[in-house]
Scaffold this motif. Structure first.
Motif, PDB file in Angstrom:
ATOM      1  N   ASP A 258       0.939  -1.180   0.034  1.00 14.57           N
ATOM      2  CA  ASP A 258      -0.028  -0.188  -0.061  1.00 14.57           C
ATOM      3  C   ASP A 258       0.689   1.307   0.056  1.00 14.57           C
ATOM      4  N   GLU A 259       1.960   1.386   0.695  1.00 16.41           N
ATOM      5  CA  GLU A 259       2.850   2.585   0.660  1.00 16.41           C
ATOM      6  C   GLU A 259       3.650   2.395  -0.439  1.00 16.41           C
ATOM      7  N   VAL A 260       3.900   1.352  -1.225  1.00 15.38           N
ATOM      8  CA  VAL A 260       4.551   1.265  -2.577  1.00 15.38           C
ATOM      9  C   VAL A 260       3.646   2.098  -3.632  1.00 15.38           C
ATOM     10  N   ALA A 261       2.489   1.462  -3.431  1.00 12.66           N
ATOM     11  CA  ALA A 261       1.512   2.030  -4.484  1.00 12.66           C
ATOM     12  C   ALA A 261       1.284   3.583  -4.639  1.00 12.66           C
ATOM     13  N   LEU A 262       1.406   4.162  -3.291  1.00 10.12           N
ATOM     14  CA  LEU A 262       1.243   5.677  -3.165  1.00 10.12           C
ATOM     15  C   LEU A 262       2.748   6.440  -3.760  1.00 10.12           C
ATOM     16  N   ARG A 263       3.723   5.524  -3.396  1.00  9.48           N
ATOM     17  CA  ARG A 263       5.044   6.061  -3.849  1.00  9.48           C
ATOM     18  C   ARG A 263       4.972   6.217  -5.309  1.00  9.48           C
ATOM     19  N   LEU A 264       4.676   5.039  -5.890  1.00 10.39           N
ATOM     20  CA  LEU A 264       4.786   4.975  -7.438  1.00 10.39           C
ATOM     21  C   LEU A 264       3.724   5.929  -7.972  1.00 10.39           C
ATOM     22  N   LEU A 265       2.665   6.076  -7.512  1.00 13.49           N
ATOM     23  CA  LEU A 265       1.549   6.954  -8.083  1.00 13.49           C
ATOM     24  C   LEU A 265       2.115   8.452  -8.197  1.00 13.49           C
ATOM     25  N   LYS A 266       2.950   8.868  -6.925  1.00 16.55           N
ATOM     26  CA  LYS A 266       3.412  10.290  -6.938  1.00 16.55           C
ATOM     27  C   LYS A 266       4.841  10.403  -7.387  1.00 16.55           C
ATOM     28  N   GLY A 267       5.490   9.351  -7.567  1.00 11.43           N
ATOM     29  CA  GLY A 267       7.038   9.220  -7.986  1.00 11.43           C
ATOM     30  C   GLY A 267       7.249  10.009  -9.321  1.00 11.43           C
ATOM     31  N   GLN A 268       8.480  10.536  -9.178  1.00 10.64           N
ATOM     32  CA  GLN A 268       9.210  11.423 -10.497  1.00 10.64           C
ATOM     33  C   GLN A 268       9.995  10.082 -11.136  1.00 10.64           C
ATOM     34  N   MET A 269       9.996  10.471 -12.279  1.00 13.32           N
ATOM     35  CA  MET A 269      10.915   9.459 -13.277  1.00 13.32           C
ATOM     36  C   MET A 269      12.446   9.315 -13.133  1.00 13.32           C
ATOM     37  N   GLU A 270      12.861   8.240 -12.851  1.00 13.89           N
ATOM     38  CA  GLU A 270      14.250   8.121 -12.505  1.00 13.89           C
ATOM     39  C   GLU A 270      15.252   8.547 -13.590  1.00 13.89           C
ATOM     40  N   ASP A 271      16.258   9.038 -13.301  1.00 16.50           N
ATOM     41  CA  ASP A 271      17.181   9.298 -14.345  1.00 16.50           C
ATOM     42  C   ASP A 271      18.022   8.173 -15.148  1.00 16.50           C
ATOM     43  N   VAL A 272      18.346   8.282 -16.316  1.00 15.77           N
ATOM     44  CA  VAL A 272      19.029   7.385 -16.800  1.00 15.77           C
ATOM     45  C   VAL A 272      20.594   7.603 -16.797  1.00 15.77           C
ATOM     46  N   ALA A 273      21.120   7.114 -15.804  1.00 17.55           N
ATOM     47  CA  ALA A 273      22.572   7.306 -15.504  1.00 17.55           C
ATOM     48  C   ALA A 273      23.160   5.960 -15.427  1.00 17.55           C
ATOM     49  N   PRO A 274      23.693   5.055 -16.121  1.00 18.27           N
ATOM     50  CA  PRO A 274      24.053   3.870 -15.993  1.00 18.27           C
ATOM     51  C   PRO A 274      25.414   3.844 -15.297  1.00 18.27           C
ATOM     52  N   ARG A 275      25.642   2.900 -14.371  1.00 16.87           N
ATOM     53  CA  ARG A 275      26.960   2.402 -13.775  1.00 16.87           C
ATOM     54  C   ARG A 275      26.989   0.992 -13.906  1.00 16.87           C
ATOM     55  N   TYR A 276      27.823   0.494 -14.343  1.00 19.74           N
ATOM     56  CA  TYR A 276      27.980  -1.093 -14.424  1.00 19.74           C
ATOM     57  C   TYR A 276      29.144  -1.487 -13.734  1.00 19.74           C
ATOM     58  N   ASP A 277      28.779  -2.953 -13.121  1.00 17.83           N
ATOM     59  CA  ASP A 277      29.846  -3.498 -12.293  1.00 17.83           C
ATOM     60  C   ASP A 277      31.217  -3.954 -12.844  1.00 17.83           C
ATOM     61  N   GLU A 278      32.207  -4.233 -12.253  1.00 18.13           N
ATOM     62  CA  GLU A 278      33.573  -4.543 -13.109  1.00 18.13           C
ATOM     63  C   GLU A 278      33.449  -5.294 -13.977  1.00 18.13           C
ATOM     64  N   ASP A 279      32.851  -6.599 -13.694  1.00 21.42           N
ATOM     65  CA  ASP A 279      33.026  -7.510 -14.765  1.00 21.42           C
ATOM     66  C   ASP A 279      32.126  -7.395 -16.154  1.00 21.42           C
ATOM     67  N   GLN A 280      30.942  -6.305 -15.813  1.00 23.21           N
ATOM     68  CA  GLN A 280      30.566  -5.959 -16.994  1.00 23.21           C
ATOM     69  C   GLN A 280      31.122  -4.891 -18.029  1.00 23.21           C
ATOM     70  N   GLN A 281      31.925  -4.331 -17.168  1.00 19.95           N
ATOM     71  CA  GLN A 281      32.680  -3.131 -17.757  1.00 19.95           C
ATOM     72  C   GLN A 281      33.857  -3.887 -18.516  1.00 19.95           C
ATOM     73  N   LEU A 282      34.632  -4.869 -17.986  1.00 16.07           N
ATOM     74  CA  LEU A 282      35.443  -5.581 -18.814  1.00 16.07           C
ATOM     75  C   LEU A 282      34.783  -6.378 -20.041  1.00 16.07           C
ATOM     76  N   GLU A 283      33.662  -6.932 -19.874  1.00 16.52           N
ATOM     77  CA  GLU A 283      32.947  -7.520 -21.110  1.00 16.52           C
ATOM     78  C   GLU A 283      33.124  -6.722 -22.193  1.00 16.52           C
ATOM     79  N   GLU A 284      32.744  -5.296 -22.016  1.00 18.95           N
ATOM     80  CA  GLU A 284      32.378  -4.372 -22.927  1.00 18.95           C
ATOM     81  C   GLU A 284      33.859  -3.959 -23.359  1.00 18.95           C
TER      82      GLU A 284
END
Length: 830
Positions: free
Chosen positions: A572-598
């Motif tokens: 019930d608390e999550v529902a209200l947080r989502l209904l009132k929430g602001q869109m999150e920024d797209v600011a990706p950060r990847y872990d070490e293994d993911q970075q090494l793969e790329e």
């Protein structure tokens, strides 16, 4: 009058003295007597109860009972004296007949009065609260706001509602002014849309459209478009005005169902017809790719060929069509990984004129975001002259994301049709009944364009998909555990209107385009994690589609006390947080293994240090290049900046450095290829058929997941011997085949998972079909799995065996490579 009531003689003298402090009297009649409360402030000095008698002259005082610290009867005339001394007499609504008699008595003594409204709850506690325009209707009368909130608080306590939900209900109470309605809503006795409606996301001003005739497109292309539309939608017009058809790169940000996809087609087909190069249209999921492939294949009438480049299953089941993998086609529709695999192996895509990347906000995805980031960079290196079009749902930082991607921003912050968002707190059996009612209501509606209402229900598990679908007429389950042909059947039937309701998991929220009039959130979780604001808005955006419906309906059925993910928040608390929430920024950060793969994949694609540095700067979410190169050198995956043979094998098969290390170690110890593949991934999507029965019999919760601690503990402890004979035999078979190991940590050592996975692969090599393997596990162990999950696992094992063969060749282990290739073919099937 003083605040004390003494002997009769004292009382009479007190009433008669002229210098006594003045007071008011509140009167309220019940069936047999009249309550008289002398007031100084909000609290009465004492309680008086006046009984009347009928006389020839009318009603007269009969008995006068006074309560303070004790009860005593005073002469009836004392009541009249008190009324005469009062500065004012106020009559609150009560029993009508007795009230009329009391009014007649007042008239007989020439006493003036005024009618007022007071809160009966307060009056019952001997507090006086005058009612004003904020009075709340309750049980045929009115009470003050504070008492109504107290009643609501008690109901909220009973239902386990959190602080945010209580605040929401309080706002709802003030808005409606009716406590009965709010309590009826909580008990689902009456579900009034006027009360459940949280807000309306308006369509507002849709912006300027554009006549298709005014758009600078080749005549044959325009002719085809005329059959689909007469005017461009606002976001499409904005894109054209911002230079789409002049080759400008763009990030197009707008809500679901606003027409973003056509923007990519406009640029891509125009560029193709002007010989600027082929169109690549990339999406995150195979289901989306299949849908987009069918749409873009319509351009064959322009002489344009279309092909599909996705990671389709390598498991041969018979009767299926083999995927076309021709990279020479004019239009290539693919998944991110399907195209990236070409770049990671230095394959040639030919001359590319347009690259469209849909759902680019997937850069934030924990599991696949790093691969999309790397793909974007490698595509820019491979096709430097191409026009890049990025399509995204609404995000929090569109301008900075556009800058990071090196393109212009086209933002359209308006929905083409309104969405009503409704919130209901409910749980258990009542939720099922409510779901059926909401679906039924939607099915009775028809839009102005002639489309009947259809519903998408989002839930958090596959089991719930089937259970909910079975509980609603005309509903079908839809999730990743189903085989492709089963999902395709549901898609087609829903598109035709033959299915009223699809019940699906949140994991498919970014998947197939279902044009529904209504979206219902049975759960706000994805698995055991709460949805993010972005995921939530992506999903609710499927309610109401232009050209289909006039509005979208969204219902959130939040369960008080339901919790996931260890956040401490209830649904019930999550529902209200989502209904009132602001869109999150797209600011990706990847872990070490993911970075090494790329970085390794970038090293394969690069032709020089300069290329590698440019790729690094183009790939969001990467840290220091030299540090990554050092780690890759230590792992034997590059030499200088050049990938080693082992590094190229790893990049081609999307292996992280730790996975390469596992394969190398397993090959070095002469492990059979199946064990190498299983060391990389176990099959864990296996469930206990009788979990509910076992839980009931033992009076303890047993997880449906066979590899969960509660089920393993049950078998290890021998408690299953108290269950019925069939379940006992299933447990004994499971223990005999999978539990025998000498590890100290057993059954949590990983041996069970390994043995189950190996048994599945061995059965497949013996010719077993996915359905046959599942049937064997059901008969012998009382376990079940979904065919789609099993096929996906077998397919992944084929890819790991292929990777094992490639790594073995890089190590000079030709025999191991040949054996891995042989086993791979066996698992693929005939």
């Amino acid at each position: 009058m003083t605040g004390e009531i003494g002997h009769h003689s004292e009382r009479r003298s007190a009433v008669s003295k002229g210098n006594q402090p003045r007071f008011h009297v509140l009167a309220q009649a019940d069936r047999s007597r009249v309550l008289l409360l002398p007031l100084k402030g909000e609290r009465p000095l004492f309680e008086g109860y006046l009984r009347l008698k009928d006389t020839p002259k009318g009603p007269r005082p009969f008995k006068f009972l006074v309560k303070k610290d004790s009860e005593k009867y005073l002469p009836p005339d004392d009541a009249v004296r008190m009324l005469r001394r009062a500065r004012g007499i106020f009559v609150a609504p009560g029993d009508r007949m007795m009230e009329e008699r009391f009014i007649e008595l007042l008239g007989a003594y020439q006493l003036k009065y005024r009618r007022i409204s007071v809160c009966n709850h307060c009056l019952g506690n001997r507090r006086i609260t005058l009612l004003d325009k904020r009075a709340i209707r309750y049980k045929g009368g009115e009470i003050c706001e504070n008492c109504a909130l107290d009643e609501l608080r008690r109901e909220a306590d009973f239902r386990g509602l959190g602080r945010a939900a209580r605040a929401h209900l309080a706002r709802l109470l003030r808005r409606s002014g009716n406590l009965d309605d709010i309590l009826a809503l909580l008990s689902l006795e009456r579900v009034d849309p006027e009360l459940t409606r949280f807000d309306v996301m308006p369509a507002t001003d849709r912006g300027r459209t554009m006549d298709i005739e005014a758009v600078d497109l080749p005549a044959p292309f325009k002719e085809i478009l005329r059959s689909r539309l007469k005017r461009l939608m606002p976001v499409q017009a904005l894109s054209v005005e911002a230079g789409l058809l002049e080759g400008k790169g763009q990030l197009v940000v707008s809500a679901t169902a606003t027409g973003k996809s056509l923007i990519g087609e406009l640029a891509g087909v125009k560029n193709l017809m002007e010989d600027k190069g082929k169109l690549l249209f990339l999406v995150p999921l195979v289901a989306l790719a299949n849908q987009k492939f069918n749409q873009l294949s319509s351009y064959s009438c322009l002489g344009l060929s279309t092909t599909l480049r996705v990671g389709v299953s390598r498991i041969k089941l018979g009767g299926g069509k083999r995927m076309r993998r021709d990279l020479n086609a004019d239009i290539i529709v693919g998944t991110y990984e399907g195209i990236d695999q070409v770049l990671r192996t230095k394959g040639a895509l030919g001359k590319v004129g347009t690259v469209v990347i849909d759902e680019v906000h997937m850069l934030e995805d924990d599991e696949r975001g790093h691969r999309l980031a790397g793909l974007i960079a490698r595509m820019k290196l491979a096709a430097p002259m191409a026009q890049f079009i990025f399509l995204s749902a609404t995000v929090g930082n569109p301008a900075s994301l556009a800058q990071r991607l090196g393109v212009d921003l086209v933002e359209y912050a308006v929905r083409p049709i309104p969405i009503e968002r409704h919130l209901i707190f409910t749980s258990g059996a009542e939720k099922r009944g409510l779901l059926r009612e909401l679906v039924r209501r939607a099915g009775t509606l028809t839009s102005t364009t002639g489309y009947k209402g259809q519903t998408i229900v989002f839930t958090n598990s596959r089991k719930n998909c089937f259970a909910l679908a079975e509980s609603m007429p005309g509903a079908s389950a839809y999730h990743a555990g189903l085989q492709y042909n089963e999902r395709k059947r549901v898609e087609d039937l829903f598109a035709k209107g033959s299915i009223e309701t699809v019940v699906t998991t949140a994991a498919l929220a970014a998947g197939v385009d279902f044009p529904a009039s209504q979206v219902i959130f049975e759960s706000l979780a994805m698995g055991i994690e709460w949805l993010s604001v972005h995921e939530f808005n992506q999903m609710l955006g499927r309610a109401g589609r232009p050209g289909y419906q006039d509005r979208g309906l969204v219902y959130i059925l939040a369960e008080p006390g339901r919790a996931y993910g260890g956040t401490g928040e209830s649904e019930d608390e999550v529902a209200l947080r989502l209904l009132k929430g602001q869109m999150e920024d797209v600011a990706p950060r990847y872990d070490e293994d993911q970075q090494l793969e790329e970085v390794l994949a970038n090293a394969v694609a690069a032709r020089s240090r300069e290329d590698l540095e440019r790729l690094h700067s183009l790939t969001p979410g990467l840290d220091d290049l030299d540090d990554s190169l050092k780690r890759l050198r230590n792992a034997g995956l590059i030499r200088g900046i050049e990938p080693t043979i082992l590094g190229r094998a790893a990049a081609a098969h999307f292996l992280s450095p730790p996975q390469v290390e596992v394969i190398v170690q397993e090959i070095a110890r002469k492990a059979p290829p199946l064990e190498v593949a299983v060391a990389l991934e176990h099959f864990e999507a296996i469930f206990v058929k009788a979990a509910a029965r076992i839980s009931t019999a033992l009076r303890m919760p047993i997880s449906e997941r066979a590899l969960h601690g509660s089920y393993l503990d049950l078998i290890s402890s021998g408690e299953f011997r108290s269950l019925d004979r069939k379940i006992q035999q299933h447990c004994l078979n499971f223990a005999q085949d999978f539990l025998r190991c000498s590890c100290k940590e057993s059954p949590y050592c990983g041996c069970i998972e390994k043995k189950i996975s190996l048994r599945i692969l061995e059965m497949r090599m013996e010719g077993g079909t996915p359905s046959g393997i599942i049937g064997e596990f059901s008969d012998r162990y009382g376990l079940y799995a979904y065919q789609g999950d099993l096929i996906n696992y077998l397919d992944q094992m084929v890819r790991y065996l292929e990777a094992t063969a490639a790594v073995a060749r890089a190590m000079g282990q030709e025999d191991a490579a040949r054996e891995a290739a042989r086993i791979k073919e066996k698992v693929e099937g005939e």
